[in-house]
Design an enzyme around this catalytic site. Structure first.
Site, mmCIF file in Angstrom:
data_model
loop_
_atom_site.group_PDB
_atom_site.id
_atom_site.type_symbol
_atom_site.label_atom_id
_atom_site.label_comp_id
_atom_site.label_asym_id
_atom_site.label_seq_id
_atom_site.Cartn_x
_atom_site.Cartn_y
_atom_site.Cartn_z
ATOM 1 N N TYR A 252 -2.398 -1.813 10.902
ATOM 2 C CA TYR A 252 -2.354 -2.124 9.881
ATOM 3 C C TYR A 252 -1.404 -1.904 8.776
ATOM 4 C CZ TYR A 252 -4.119 -1.897 4.749
ATOM 5 O OH TYR A 252 -3.885 -2.151 3.577
ATOM 6 N N LYS B 14 1.866 -4.026 6.572
ATOM 7 C CA LYS B 14 2.316 -4.011 5.307
ATOM 8 C C LYS B 14 3.859 -3.693 5.145
ATOM 9 C CE LYS B 14 -1.986 -4.719 3.325
ATOM 10 N NZ LYS B 14 -1.883 -5.738 2.467
ATOM 11 N N SER C 151 0.827 -1.063 0.037
ATOM 12 C CA SER C 151 -0.087 -0.062 -0.054
ATOM 13 C C SER C 151 1.132 1.356 0.093
ATOM 14 C CB SER C 151 -0.769 -0.188 1.288
ATOM 15 O OG SER C 151 -1.316 1.184 1.571
HETATM 16 C C1 WQD Z 1 -10.037 8.659 1.142
HETATM 17 C C2 WQD Z 1 -10.433 10.086 1.282
HETATM 18 C C3 WQD Z 1 -10.595 10.839 3.541
HETATM 19 C C4 WQD Z 1 -14.742 8.886 4.175
HETATM 20 C C5 WQD Z 1 -7.147 3.850 3.177
HETATM 21 C C6 WQD Z 1 -6.203 3.151 4.214
HETATM 22 C C7 WQD Z 1 -5.512 2.386 3.048
HETATM 23 C C8 WQD Z 1 -6.173 1.596 2.183
HETATM 24 C C9 WQD Z 1 -7.409 2.396 1.549
HETATM 25 C C10 WQD Z 1 -6.780 -0.582 2.505
HETATM 26 C C11 WQD Z 1 -9.497 10.870 2.390
HETATM 27 C C12 WQD Z 1 -11.924 11.109 2.629
HETATM 28 C C13 WQD Z 1 -13.331 9.514 3.483
HETATM 29 C C14 WQD Z 1 -15.523 9.903 4.339
HETATM 30 C C15 WQD Z 1 -14.181 11.560 3.558
HETATM 31 N N1 WQD Z 1 -5.707 0.299 2.143
HETATM 32 N N2 WQD Z 1 -13.087 10.659 3.407
HETATM 33 N N3 WQD Z 1 -15.194 11.300 4.115
HETATM 34 O O1 WQD Z 1 -7.748 6.863 3.966
HETATM 35 O O2 WQD Z 1 -6.748 7.222 1.451
HETATM 36 O O3 WQD Z 1 -6.819 4.930 2.710
HETATM 37 O O4 WQD Z 1 -7.980 3.044 2.619
HETATM 38 O O5 WQD Z 1 -7.158 -1.311 2.506
HETATM 39 O O6 WQD Z 1 -4.042 1.833 3.594
HETATM 40 O O7 WQD Z 1 -5.440 4.011 4.918
HETATM 41 O O8 WQD Z 1 -8.979 6.311 1.936
HETATM 42 O O9 WQD Z 1 -11.323 5.934 1.161
HETATM 43 O O10 WQD Z 1 -10.733 6.066 3.862
HETATM 44 O O11 WQD Z 1 -10.449 8.046 2.337
HETATM 45 O O12 WQD Z 1 -14.066 12.753 3.382
HETATM 46 O O13 WQD Z 1 -16.783 9.460 5.015
HETATM 47 O O14 WQD Z 1 -11.713 10.463 1.513
HETATM 48 O O15 WQD Z 1 -10.293 12.000 4.414
HETATM 49 O O16 WQD Z 1 -9.044 12.095 2.308
HETATM 50 P P1 WQD Z 1 -7.539 6.524 2.553
HETATM 51 P P2 WQD Z 1 -10.299 6.562 2.389
#
Ligand code: WQD
Length: 344
Positions: A155, A159, A128
């Site tokens: 988590y 990785k 990741s």
């Molecule tokens: C994306 C963007 C949030 C939800 C994580 C893990 C990573 C991974 C994928 C795993 C961010 C914003 C989110 C919401 C929002 N691997 N957001 N409102 O955090 O980049 O990555 O998931 O399986 O290892 O860290 O992904 O989709 O959670 O967020 O504004 O309700 O959307 O702040 O900027 P992230 P995400």
């Protein structure tokens, strides 16, 4: 010529199921190993509907060494492994670190230990972009050479540790090859809507929360912060279509099995090379689908990275692969899938 057989752990999951489809369509046989802890057996029907081929399936936990060895013995001609099976909820990993270390480390160790004995040549590991933490401005878009930073969660740490385990094992002289793929943010669903992302409970990730809001399952999407140092104030990510991501695994597997890898462990960023903010993504979704989204601006989410997107030149050049699907098509695929699973 006889088809080569690929073992796909976590093959009924989101990325695993899309990769199984691409492997089958590229002419590989697939055996899936999954303990169904976070996926559903019906996914096999979806895969079969798309490709016309039902993959072999073994309900086995990769942490169970004996049961896993039983799979290697039963399918004696496994050529390569793609290892997706892992616990992946960042928040849960903070509350239950031992579950994450036990699950995510033991399963890889077991696979690595079995590979030489059963003459399995290569393994692709799902890593990741989280290993980069927040890259400094001069390191954006981030390349594979950017420094690894201390993980923000157990988590993320699994990785990093798993990447090190692979490096150490290969450097100890184990006769295997590995490709480590560092994914950016995988989104979307298969264009047929026969398979897609099935989050458990309230989604933590942006796209499933967004599509559930559009479907009326959630009332309102909260944008986590609009006061970041980015053009519109919301966070920036590199959103990659899960089908494009799946195809990167096929390209990496071909490279391993054709003996083309230049080093025993090769690392590739797998993204689009473009950054997209949360607000841009919401606008693109509304435009692509014609659906008005109920959203509000909220506070920042703890642990969020401000901005990250990938430099994917290495994968483009060496794997001969690129993520070409337009964002509109990706978002429409996510919406079609959501409508299907919500019976809309
Ligand atoms: C994306 C963007 C949030 C939800 C994580 C893990 C990573 C991974 C994928 C795993 C961010 C914003 C989110 C919401 C929002 N691997 N957001 N409102 O955090 O980049 O990555 O998931 O399986 O290892 O860290 O992904 O989709 O959670 O967020 O504004 O309700 O959307 O702040 O900027 P992230 P995400």
């Amino acid at each position: 010529m006889e088809k080569q057989l690929i073992l796909v752990t976590g093959g009924t999951g989101f990325i695993g199921s899309h990769t199984t489809v691409e492997l089958q369509q590229a002419g590989y046989d697939v055996v899936i190993v999954d303990n169904l802890s976070n996926s559903n057996i019906d996914v096999l029907d979806g895969i079969e509907k798309i490709t016309g081929i039902r993959p072999a399936f073994e309900q086995v936990d990769c942490c169970d060494f004996q049961a896993l060895e039983g799979v290697f013995a039963k399918y004696a001609n496994i050529s390569g492994i793609i290892h997706f099976a892992a616990s992946k909820a960042v928040n849960e990993s903070v509350e239950k670190p031992l579950k994450y270390y036990r699950n995510n480390l033991n399963s890889l160790i077991n696979l690595l230990e079995l590979m030489p004995k059963y003459d399995v040549k290569g393994i692709i590991f799902s890593s990741s972009c989280t290993v980069y933490g927040q890259p400094s401005e001069e390191n954006l878009p981030v390349t594979e050479q950017a420094p690894i930073q201390k993980a923000e969660s157990p988590y993320g740490n699994t990785k990093q540790i798993n990447e090190e385990i692979i490096q150490d094992y290969v450097h100890s002289g184990a006769n295997i090859k590995s490709v480590i793929l560092r994914y950016f943010n995988p989104i979307g669903s298969h264009p047929t809507s026969h398979i897609g992302e099935l989050p458990n409970g309230v989604p933590a990730n942006l796209i499933p929360y967004l599509t559930q809001t559009a479907a009326g399952i959630r009332e309102c999407l909260t944008v986590y912060g609009n006061d970041y140092d980015t053009p519109d104030g919301s966070c920036i990510r590199d959103y990659i279509y899960v089908v494009d991501l799946a195809k990167a695994h096929v390209a990496a597997m071909v490279r391993i099995l054709d003996g083309k890898s230049e080093e025993s462990v090769e690392i590739f960023n797998i993204g689009t090379g473009h950054g997209c903010s949360v607000l841009e993504l919401i606008n693109a979704f509304e435009k692509a689908t014609g659906v008005k989204l109920n959203y509000r601006i909220g506070g920042r989410r703890e642990g969020d990275i401000e901005a990250i997107w990938g430099n994917v030149d290495k994968a483009n050049k060496i794997l001969g692969w690129s993520a070409d699907t337009p964002l509109d098509d990706i978002l429409r695929s996510a919406w079609e899938w959501q409508k299907k699973i919500a019976n809309l």
